[in-house]
Design a protein around this motif. Structure first.
Motif, PDB file in Angstrom:
ATOM      1  N   GLU A 132      -7.917  -4.114  -6.283  1.00 40.93           N
ATOM      2  CA  GLU A 132      -9.002  -4.770  -5.319  1.00 40.93           C
ATOM      3  C   GLU A 132      -9.711  -5.674  -6.545  1.00 40.93           C
ATOM      4  O   GLU A 132     -10.269  -6.698  -6.017  1.00 40.93           O
ATOM      5  CB  GLU A 132      -9.998  -3.488  -4.877  1.00 40.93           C
ATOM      6  CG  GLU A 132     -10.796  -3.942  -3.968  1.00 40.93           C
ATOM      7  CD  GLU A 132     -10.681  -4.268  -2.674  1.00 40.93           C
ATOM      8  OE1 GLU A 132     -11.315  -4.846  -1.948  1.00 40.93           O
ATOM      9  OE2 GLU A 132      -9.477  -3.671  -2.409  1.00 40.93           O
TER      10      GLU A 132
ATOM     11  N   GLN B 169       0.731  -1.339   0.041  1.00 37.18           N
ATOM     12  CA  GLN B 169      -0.181  -0.062   0.057  1.00 37.18           C
ATOM     13  C   GLN B 169       0.878   1.190  -0.084  1.00 37.18           C
ATOM     14  O   GLN B 169       0.431   2.543  -0.450  1.00 37.18           O
ATOM     15  CB  GLN B 169      -1.014  -0.052   1.156  1.00 37.18           C
ATOM     16  CG  GLN B 169      -1.921  -0.954   1.266  1.00 37.18           C
ATOM     17  CD  GLN B 169      -3.283  -0.499   2.222  1.00 37.18           C
ATOM     18  OE1 GLN B 169      -2.894   0.059   3.120  1.00 37.18           O
ATOM     19  NE2 GLN B 169      -4.502  -1.294   1.712  1.00 37.18           N
TER      20      GLN B 169
ATOM     21  N   ILE C 123     -12.007   0.721  -1.381  1.00 34.49           N
ATOM     22  CA  ILE C 123     -11.266   1.479  -2.420  1.00 34.49           C
ATOM     23  C   ILE C 123     -11.347   2.869  -2.078  1.00 34.49           C
ATOM     24  O   ILE C 123     -10.243   3.829  -2.272  1.00 34.49           O
ATOM     25  CB  ILE C 123     -11.724   1.165  -3.868  1.00 34.49           C
ATOM     26  CG1 ILE C 123     -11.473  -0.246  -4.189  1.00 34.49           C
ATOM     27  CG2 ILE C 123     -11.273   2.006  -4.869  1.00 34.49           C
ATOM     28  CD1 ILE C 123     -12.202  -0.834  -5.376  1.00 34.49           C
TER      29      ILE C 123
ATOM     30  N   VAL D  55      -9.057   3.585   1.293  1.00 27.58           N
ATOM     31  CA  VAL D  55      -7.723   3.499   0.775  1.00 27.58           C
ATOM     32  C   VAL D  55      -7.211   4.827   0.144  1.00 27.58           C
ATOM     33  O   VAL D  55      -5.904   5.247   0.420  1.00 27.58           O
ATOM     34  CB  VAL D  55      -7.342   2.330   0.363  1.00 27.58           C
ATOM     35  CG1 VAL D  55      -5.716   2.015   0.049  1.00 27.58           C
ATOM     36  CG2 VAL D  55      -7.714   1.347   1.701  1.00 27.58           C
ATOM     37  N   SER D  56      -7.811   5.049  -0.959  1.00 31.66           N
ATOM     38  CA  SER D  56      -7.102   6.150  -1.964  1.00 31.66           C
ATOM     39  C   SER D  56      -7.172   7.488  -1.212  1.00 31.66           C
ATOM     40  O   SER D  56      -6.201   8.306  -1.801  1.00 31.66           O
ATOM     41  CB  SER D  56      -8.049   6.052  -3.399  1.00 31.66           C
ATOM     42  OG  SER D  56      -8.246   4.704  -3.868  1.00 31.66           O
TER      43      SER D  56
ATOM     44  N   GLN E  81      -4.190   7.500   1.033  1.00 26.11           N
ATOM     45  CA  GLN E  81      -2.977   7.762   0.232  1.00 26.11           C
ATOM     46  C   GLN E  81      -2.672   9.109  -0.115  1.00 26.11           C
ATOM     47  O   GLN E  81      -1.754   9.561  -0.155  1.00 26.11           O
ATOM     48  CB  GLN E  81      -2.757   6.765  -0.892  1.00 26.11           C
ATOM     49  CG  GLN E  81      -2.632   5.221  -0.211  1.00 26.11           C
ATOM     50  CD  GLN E  81      -2.864   4.170  -1.725  1.00 26.11           C
ATOM     51  OE1 GLN E  81      -3.574   4.584  -2.574  1.00 26.11           O
ATOM     52  NE2 GLN E  81      -2.356   3.028  -1.554  1.00 26.11           N
TER      53      GLN E  81
ATOM     54  N   ASN F  80      -5.882   1.291  -6.916  1.00 27.72           N
ATOM     55  CA  ASN F  80      -6.639   0.534  -5.958  1.00 27.72           C
ATOM     56  C   ASN F  80      -7.682  -0.511  -6.481  1.00 27.72           C
ATOM     57  O   ASN F  80      -8.046  -1.438  -5.916  1.00 27.72           O
ATOM     58  CB  ASN F  80      -6.865   1.367  -4.698  1.00 27.72           C
ATOM     59  CG  ASN F  80      -5.764   1.862  -4.096  1.00 27.72           C
ATOM     60  OD1 ASN F  80      -4.811   1.175  -3.476  1.00 27.72           O
ATOM     61  ND2 ASN F  80      -5.588   3.225  -3.718  1.00 27.72           N
TER      62      ASN F  80
END
Length: 428
Positions: free
Chosen positions: A150, A130, A335, A338-339, A342, A146
């Motif tokens: 996924e 990640q 998704i 997490v995006s 980041q 991502n």
């Protein structure tokens, strides 16, 4: 932009292509083991419900034990090397299971040790990959990257259980685990083919590991958006672990289904997750990334209530389709969040941010599976699953009550400038 470029997107990117192939091989093998390993405990070692649930507890216990230091250590190392080493280590550990079975040495304590140590390596692998993705692709491509990763996991969720069920039926659960060991060797081979060379993040001075861990904690806890995401995800994982620790017992022992049928049913769940991965970018572009973080759970979580009431016949299929819908929402949620994480984090803090988040959100998984095992042992499999399904309904609450609904998240610099070593190298 040409139609070909639009169609293939990041798959035209050599290094991303190696990463996604590695993930494809590894996840397919892992999905086989997710089915095969509990069946080793149930069918070969005849373990009771609590001992079967302990497998899941030990699998995720590593996130509580090494979750935080893993992030600080990954930020000090080349992430590609971490990925390769984790793959090779997991290949050796899982390979010991069919070997012990062949020698008639296999036992539940060995399964616990293998699962725990594999979990430790998985912690390092997940934190590293990640943190590696933002190095390989541009910030505006993170959602696509991502989503594709996924999607790979979810394709594996479709094919893996079906293949795993067939393999367990043909050659037995211990030999099926061997294929997962071989898959990690294939994953390591493709990760090693990545050409991009990471630049070490600038550090004004070498700090102690404890200080670096605290930097990651401060970064996550000081940001109300990241803090709310952590709380919601931890909540969802805790109650899903209660529910999922009992699924194989419900299907294999309560309903008496064969390994092949179980694999087919679990593949339905993968279809829901794959649909979520394939539609995530379109949905987030249309309705907004921040909005979909909570709407995805509100809309799909109620379908999980069908699972504890599964019976042979149409109720069984309805329950599994309902859980597939829940997985659709969970995939879109993952998704999107997490995006966002980041994008909010400077590159030299990615490892510590991801490790802190994993510690907080995956650390509830062993607790949930342990609670599920206790509930299943003393109340029964179905009541334990009902507790998990009801609790899962309310996982959206921390995010809905956070600033995520009302304001845009703070840019990276506004939340990280006060941390030592937060200078940001150029993102390629």
């Amino acid at each position: 932009m040409s139609e070909s470029t639009k169609r293939w997107g990041l798959l035209r990117h050599h290094d991303f292509r190696q990463l996604i192939v590695a993930e494809s091989i590894s996840h397919l093998g892992s999905q086989i083991t997710i089915l095969a390993l509990p069946l080793v405990a149930v069918a070969v070692l005849h373990a009771p419900p609590f001992q079967v649930a302990l497998l899941m507890t030990f699998q995720y216990l590593a996130f509580l034990v090494v979750g935080l230091p893993a992030g600080a250590l990954v930020d000090r190392m080349r992430r590609r090397r971490v990925l390769v080493a984790a793959d090779l280590g997991r290949a050796v550990l899982l390979g010991s299971i069919p070997l012990a079975w062949a020698l008639d040495w296999l036992s539940m304590p060995q399964l616990y040790v293998v699962v725990l140590l594999s979990g430790v390596l998985t912690v390092f692998f997940d934190v590293a990959y990640q943190s590696y993705l933002p190095h390989l692709v541009r910030e505006e491509d993170l959602v696509e990257g991502n989503a594709k990763l996924e999607a790979v996991q979810n394709v594996a969720m479709i094919g893996g259980p079906a293949v795993g069920g067939l393999l367990v039926r043909l050659v037995g659960a211990p030999i099926a685990v061997l294929l997962d060991a071989l898959s990690f060797l294939g994953s390591a081979l493709f990760v090693g083919r990545i050409r991009s060379v990471e630049q070490a993040a600038p550090r004004p001075e070498r700090t102690r590991i404890g200080q670096e861990i605290m930097q990651g904690l401060r970064f996550v806890l000081a940001n109300p958006v990241l803090r709310a995401i952590a709380l919601s995800t931890a909540w969802l994982n805790f109650f899903s672990a209660i529910l999922e620790s009992m699924i194989l017992l419900l299907l294999a022992r309560t309903l008496g289904l064969s390994a092949g049928v179980i694999g087919l049913l679990l593949s339905l769940i993968g279809l829901g997750a794959l649909a979520g991965a394939l539609s995530a970018r379109r949905v987030t572009d249309r309705f907004g990334q921040r909005r979909m973080i909570w709407v995805s759970i509100v809309v799909t979580a109620p379908f999980g209530l069908l699972l504890p009431f599964a019976r042979e016949g149409w109720l069984l299929w309805a329950a599994m389709i309902g859980w597939a819908v829940t997985y659709f929402g969970g995939t879109v949620y993952n998704i999107a969040q997490v995006s966002l994480r980041q994008a909010l984090t400077p590159p030299n803090l990615l490892g510590r941010m991801n490790a802190t988040m994993r510690f907080m959100v995956w650390g509830t998984l062993p607790l949930g599976s342990l609670v599920g095992g206790v509930l299943g042992q003393y109340l029964g499999v179905r009541p334990a699953m009902l507790v998990g399904a009801i609790g899962y309904l309310f996982g959206f609450v921390p995010v809905v009550l956070s600033p995520l609904r009302r304001t845009a998240p703070a840019p990276v610099g506004e939340v990280a400038d006060d941390l030592p070593g937060s200078e940001q190298p150029v993102r390629k």
